[in-house]
Design a protein around this motif. Structure first.
Motif: not given
Length: 203
Positions: A79-95
């Motif tokens: 569902k791609q609910d756990l982590i955004p596939p790309s972009g700022l959202g994914r970067a925020k997870v990694l941050e």
């Protein structure tokens, strides 16, 4: 896949995400004192670093480090609910994963080495409190249900596991109501309940 874990260690976050993505996987417990797995294997032969987690993706293909394993697993969420596939959202997870790994994890880890004398213990508690104050404030100032957005994700699992160590070191989380509320949300998830039961942390 197979997860090499130690009960209640940071590998619990990977265990939780594995449950979330609903894939078939095996677990193998590691004794971090003897560095033997429950099947008697020398764990250094699996992960030369000697610590958990290690994720065997395919026979002989091993991925280590929580901040690598968690996004790898989360991206398998259909569902791609756990982590955004790309972009700022994914970067925020990694941050968040980077901060939790390099700062909060290390702050708690001080308590799991040689016993601390009173002065060192007080200093270590203060270090944890400084980091939790920042995290609590960040949650309070956010409109999101979880750390990054309105979806549970790997950073939430990791924060839950790390702050769970407060129970082991006699550290009080009540001064951090936003963290406690987020922990309660995470703890109620079926993936978390199953992982904690499987690791013998709850009945």
């Amino acid at each position: 896949m197979k997860l090499y874990y130690s009960p209640g260690a940071c590998s619990l976050a990977s265990h939780i995400i594995l449950n979330e993505i609903n894939v078939d996987f095996d677990l193998e417990k590691v004794d971090l004192k003897t560095h033997k797995t429950e099947k008697g294997t020398d764990y250094y032969q699996i992960n030369p670093k000697g610590y958990v987690p290690a994720l065997e993706i395919n026979p002989g293909l091993i991925l280590t480090e929580t901040i690598a394993i968690l996004p790898f697993l989360a991206q398998h969420d259909p569902k791609q609910d756990l982590i955004p596939p790309s972009g700022l959202g994914r970067a925020k997870v990694l941050e968040w994963l980077g901060y939790l790994s390099s700062e909060l994890h290390d702050a708690y880890a001080v308590f799991f080495g040689e016993p601390l004398h009173d002065e060192a213990k007080a200093k270590a508690y203060a270090g944890i409190d400084r980091l939790l104050t920042y995290i609590n404030k960040a949650i309070a100032e956010s409109d999101n249900d979880y750390l990054v957005d309105d979806n549970f994700g790997p950073a939430d699992a990791y924060l839950f596991v790390l702050t769970n160590w407060s129970n082991s070191i006699g550290h009080d989380l009540t001064p951090y109501p936003e963290i406690v509320a987020l922990r309660n949300q995470v703890a109620a998830r079926q993936s978390v309940q199953i992982a904690m039961r499987d690791e013998g942390l709850i009945l």
